[in-house]
Write a protein that holds these residues in place. Structure first.
Motif, PDB file in Angstrom:
ATOM      1  N   PHE A 114      40.317  57.920  40.459  1.00  0.00           N
ATOM      2  CA  PHE A 114      40.194  56.473  40.319  1.00  0.00           C
ATOM      3  C   PHE A 114      41.549  55.833  40.551  1.00  0.00           C
ATOM      4  CE2 PHE A 114      36.862  58.259  37.737  1.00  0.00           C
ATOM      5  CZ  PHE A 114      35.778  57.416  37.913  1.00  0.00           C
ATOM      6  N   HIS A 115      41.622  54.894  41.510  1.00  0.00           N
ATOM      7  CA  HIS A 115      42.812  54.060  41.675  1.00  0.00           C
ATOM      8  C   HIS A 115      42.690  52.919  40.681  1.00  0.00           C
ATOM      9  CE1 HIS A 115      44.564  55.881  45.229  1.00  0.00           C
ATOM     10  NE2 HIS A 115      43.363  55.954  45.751  1.00  0.00           N
ATOM     11  N   ILE A 116      43.787  52.570  40.055  1.00  0.00           N
ATOM     12  CA  ILE A 116      43.790  51.480  39.094  1.00  0.00           C
ATOM     13  C   ILE A 116      44.182  50.205  39.839  1.00  0.00           C
ATOM     14  CG2 ILE A 116      44.662  50.677  36.873  1.00  0.00           C
ATOM     15  CD1 ILE A 116      43.130  53.435  36.876  1.00  0.00           C
ATOM     16  N   GLN A 117      43.263  49.238  39.841  1.00  0.00           N
ATOM     17  CA  GLN A 117      43.507  47.982  40.544  1.00  0.00           C
ATOM     18  C   GLN A 117      43.466  46.828  39.558  1.00  0.00           C
ATOM     19  OE1 GLN A 117      40.545  47.709  43.611  1.00  0.00           O
ATOM     20  NE2 GLN A 117      41.431  49.363  44.819  1.00  0.00           N
ATOM     21  N   ASN A 118      44.261  45.824  39.838  1.00  0.00           N
ATOM     22  CA  ASN A 118      44.240  44.608  39.026  1.00  0.00           C
ATOM     23  C   ASN A 118      43.139  43.693  39.550  1.00  0.00           C
ATOM     24  OD1 ASN A 118      46.394  45.366  37.381  1.00  0.00           O
ATOM     25  ND2 ASN A 118      47.882  44.615  38.872  1.00  0.00           N
ATOM     26  N   LYS A 119      42.223  43.322  38.664  1.00  0.00           N
ATOM     27  CA  LYS A 119      41.118  42.429  39.027  1.00  0.00           C
ATOM     28  C   LYS A 119      41.136  41.241  38.075  1.00  0.00           C
ATOM     29  CE  LYS A 119      38.731  45.256  41.875  1.00  0.00           C
ATOM     30  NZ  LYS A 119      37.992  45.071  43.032  1.00  0.00           N
ATOM     31  N   ARG A 120      40.765  40.105  38.600  1.00  0.00           N
ATOM     32  CA  ARG A 120      40.680  38.910  37.775  1.00  0.00           C
ATOM     33  C   ARG A 120      39.255  38.773  37.255  1.00  0.00           C
ATOM     34  NH1 ARG A 120      44.063  35.327  36.680  1.00  0.00           N
ATOM     35  NH2 ARG A 120      45.480  35.804  38.381  1.00  0.00           N
ATOM     36  N   ILE A 121      39.126  38.780  35.934  1.00  0.00           N
ATOM     37  CA  ILE A 121      37.837  38.557  35.290  1.00  0.00           C
ATOM     38  C   ILE A 121      37.987  37.284  34.472  1.00  0.00           C
ATOM     39  CG2 ILE A 121      36.141  39.447  33.654  1.00  0.00           C
ATOM     40  CD1 ILE A 121      36.942  42.260  34.521  1.00  0.00           C
ATOM     41  N   GLY A 122      37.359  36.239  34.949  1.00  0.00           N
ATOM     42  CA  GLY A 122      37.569  34.924  34.329  1.00  0.00           C
ATOM     43  C   GLY A 122      38.996  34.490  34.604  1.00  0.00           C
ATOM     44  N   LYS A 123      39.735  34.210  33.551  1.00  0.00           N
ATOM     45  CA  LYS A 123      41.130  33.803  33.697  1.00  0.00           C
ATOM     46  C   LYS A 123      42.093  34.950  33.455  1.00  0.00           C
ATOM     47  CE  LYS A 123      40.466  28.961  32.557  1.00  0.00           C
ATOM     48  NZ  LYS A 123      40.908  27.842  31.735  1.00  0.00           N
ATOM     49  N   GLU A 124      41.566  36.105  33.033  1.00  0.00           N
ATOM     50  CA  GLU A 124      42.425  37.239  32.701  1.00  0.00           C
ATOM     51  C   GLU A 124      42.546  38.217  33.861  1.00  0.00           C
ATOM     52  OE1 GLU A 124      42.212  39.201  28.972  1.00  0.00           O
ATOM     53  OE2 GLU A 124      41.080  37.560  28.072  1.00  0.00           O
ATOM     54  N   LEU A 125      43.717  38.806  33.982  1.00  0.00           N
ATOM     55  CA  LEU A 125      43.969  39.851  34.960  1.00  0.00           C
ATOM     56  C   LEU A 125      43.922  41.183  34.218  1.00  0.00           C
ATOM     57  CD1 LEU A 125      44.694  40.084  37.979  1.00  0.00           C
ATOM     58  CD2 LEU A 125      47.080  40.247  37.288  1.00  0.00           C
ATOM     59  N   VAL A 126      42.976  42.045  34.582  1.00  0.00           N
ATOM     60  CA  VAL A 126      42.793  43.317  33.876  1.00  0.00           C
ATOM     61  C   VAL A 126      42.877  44.475  34.867  1.00  0.00           C
ATOM     62  CG1 VAL A 126      41.388  42.343  32.025  1.00  0.00           C
ATOM     63  CG2 VAL A 126      40.280  43.200  34.074  1.00  0.00           C
ATOM     64  N   GLU A 127      43.251  45.646  34.344  1.00  0.00           N
ATOM     65  CA  GLU A 127      43.290  46.858  35.164  1.00  0.00           C
ATOM     66  C   GLU A 127      41.907  47.486  35.174  1.00  0.00           C
ATOM     67  OE1 GLU A 127      46.422  49.274  33.513  1.00  0.00           O
ATOM     68  OE2 GLU A 127      47.845  48.449  34.947  1.00  0.00           O
ATOM     69  N   VAL A 128      41.398  47.747  36.374  1.00  0.00           N
ATOM     70  CA  VAL A 128      40.056  48.300  36.531  1.00  0.00           C
ATOM     71  C   VAL A 128      40.148  49.571  37.375  1.00  0.00           C
ATOM     72  CG1 VAL A 128      37.754  47.854  37.467  1.00  0.00           C
ATOM     73  CG2 VAL A 128      39.047  45.999  36.421  1.00  0.00           C
ATOM     74  N   PRO A 129      39.586  50.680  36.889  1.00  0.00           N
ATOM     75  CA  PRO A 129      39.576  51.894  37.710  1.00  0.00           C
ATOM     76  C   PRO A 129      38.480  51.818  38.772  1.00  0.00           C
ATOM     77  CG  PRO A 129      38.638  52.335  35.542  1.00  0.00           C
ATOM     78  CD  PRO A 129      39.074  50.905  35.555  1.00  0.00           C
ATOM     79  N   VAL A 130      38.859  52.094  40.025  1.00  0.00           N
ATOM     80  CA  VAL A 130      37.916  52.087  41.136  1.00  0.00           C
ATOM     81  C   VAL A 130      37.911  53.484  41.740  1.00  0.00           C
ATOM     82  CG1 VAL A 130      37.372  51.074  43.379  1.00  0.00           C
ATOM     83  CG2 VAL A 130      38.358  49.648  41.572  1.00  0.00           C
ATOM     84  N   GLU A 131      36.736  54.135  41.750  1.00  0.00           N
ATOM     85  CA  GLU A 131      36.659  55.514  42.243  1.00  0.00           C
ATOM     86  C   GLU A 131      36.821  55.550  43.760  1.00  0.00           C
ATOM     87  OE1 GLU A 131      34.115  59.613  41.542  1.00  0.00           O
ATOM     88  OE2 GLU A 131      33.276  57.730  40.846  1.00  0.00           O
ATOM     89  N   VAL A 132      37.593  56.532  44.231  1.00  0.00           N
ATOM     90  CA  VAL A 132      37.806  56.723  45.658  1.00  0.00           C
ATOM     91  C   VAL A 132      37.205  58.066  46.073  1.00  0.00           C
ATOM     92  CG1 VAL A 132      39.863  55.288  45.791  1.00  0.00           C
ATOM     93  CG2 VAL A 132      40.098  57.711  45.305  1.00  0.00           C
ATOM     94  N   LEU A 133      36.828  58.142  47.318  1.00  0.00           N
ATOM     95  CA  LEU A 133      36.206  59.350  47.846  1.00  0.00           C
ATOM     96  C   LEU A 133      37.234  60.477  47.963  1.00  0.00           C
ATOM     97  CD1 LEU A 133      33.651  60.595  49.131  1.00  0.00           C
ATOM     98  CD2 LEU A 133      34.525  59.808  51.328  1.00  0.00           C
ATOM     99  N   VAL A 134      36.851  61.654  47.504  1.00  0.00           N
ATOM    100  CA  VAL A 134      37.683  62.848  47.624  1.00  0.00           C
ATOM    101  C   VAL A 134      36.974  63.787  48.581  1.00  0.00           C
ATOM    102  CG1 VAL A 134      38.677  64.815  46.400  1.00  0.00           C
ATOM    103  CG2 VAL A 134      38.551  62.592  45.275  1.00  0.00           C
TER     104      VAL A 134
END
Length: 152
Positions: A111-131
């Motif tokens: 999982f790459h950790i990406q910053n995503k905006r949820i509402g007004k907050e910026l949170v770290e979200v794990p996004v699975e990548v293909l292996v």
């Protein structure tokens, strides 16, 4: 009006947090990493762990089709390191799907950790990548040639 709105928001947040915790309480904790604030929860069915819940820094990811053997020797491994040298840590979860005499079948999820905006907050979200499948990599990169045995 302002007080009523604040009360509704507070109750909503409490309800969401309570429901998340209650949902995880139905599962068994099988692996944890304090370094990444990650905990794996799962259910035991027919001798294997299935229906994984990944608690990551306050959020929950669901992976219903993951499997891992129930042997404590082969518990899932959690690694939180920068494996692609981009300056950000990746979350790696290694599952053991099966073992036997001379056999060890494992599966890795990155999982790459990406910053995503949820509402007004910026949170770290794990996004699975293909292996890539290791066998496919070997077949793609290794060339073989069979030659008849010649006596000199």
């Amino acid at each position: 009006m302002k007080k009523v709105l604040m009360l509704i928001i507070a109750i909503s947040l409490f309800t969401v947090l309570t429901n998340t915790k209650a949902m995880i309480n139905e599962y068994d904790e099988i692996a944890k990493s304090d370094k990444a604030d990650v905990t794996l929860y799962t259910k035991k069915m027919n001798g294997v762990y299935t229906d994984f819940k990944i608690y990551f820094q306050g959020g929950v990811l669901t992976r219903p089709y993951w499997m891992n053997t129930t042997s404590p020797t082969w518990s899932p491994q959690i690694i939180y390191e920068d494996i692609n040298k981009d300056g950000k840590n990746e979350l790696i979860i290694i599952l053991t799907k099966g073992t036997g005499i001379g056999i060890l079948e494992r599966e890795v999820h990155v999982f790459h950790i990406q910053n995503k905006r949820i509402g007004k907050e910026l949170v770290e979200v794990p996004v699975e990548v293909l292996v890539d499948d290791p066998i496919a990599i070997v077949l793609k990169n290794v060339k073989t040639e069979l030659l008849p045995n010649k006596e000199i």
